[in-house]
Design a protein around this motif. Sequence first.
Motif: not given
Length: 135
Positions: A112-125
């Motif tokens: 289970t993750i929390e999204i920390t940063d969203v870009k157009e083609t990729v997100a970081f969690a």
Amino acid sequence: MIQIPDNLLCLFSAGVTEQRNSYVIEIPDSEIATGNLQEGEVYHVALLETKSTPDEDITQRREVGIPEPPVEENETRTVDIGDIGEQGDGVARVERGYVIIVPDTEKGERVTIEITDVKETVAFAEVIEREDYYL
């Protein structure tokens, strides 16, 4: 208004970054996954400068039918780590093949993750909970 030719294979916005004395335009994984582009092939690329704001970019994307990322910052969801990236981070794929990078995970792990940063083609969690292995 931009004229879009009939033989256009894909259309997306991306930044130009410097890597090892070259400049790189990152192609979204979804363009390969949907079959529009093939890895190892050569394509003609046109670059258009933009002076638009992020809100204007979203409006332009909607006008030409480019979907927005399927995740939002601070969103929580459970994902399966399907691959390990070049930097050793886990890679999860969600709707339309959209990629989420999840550090400190292993292939086959469900987290289970929390999204920390969203870009157009990729997100970081970040991982907030690890599920039992079900390999």
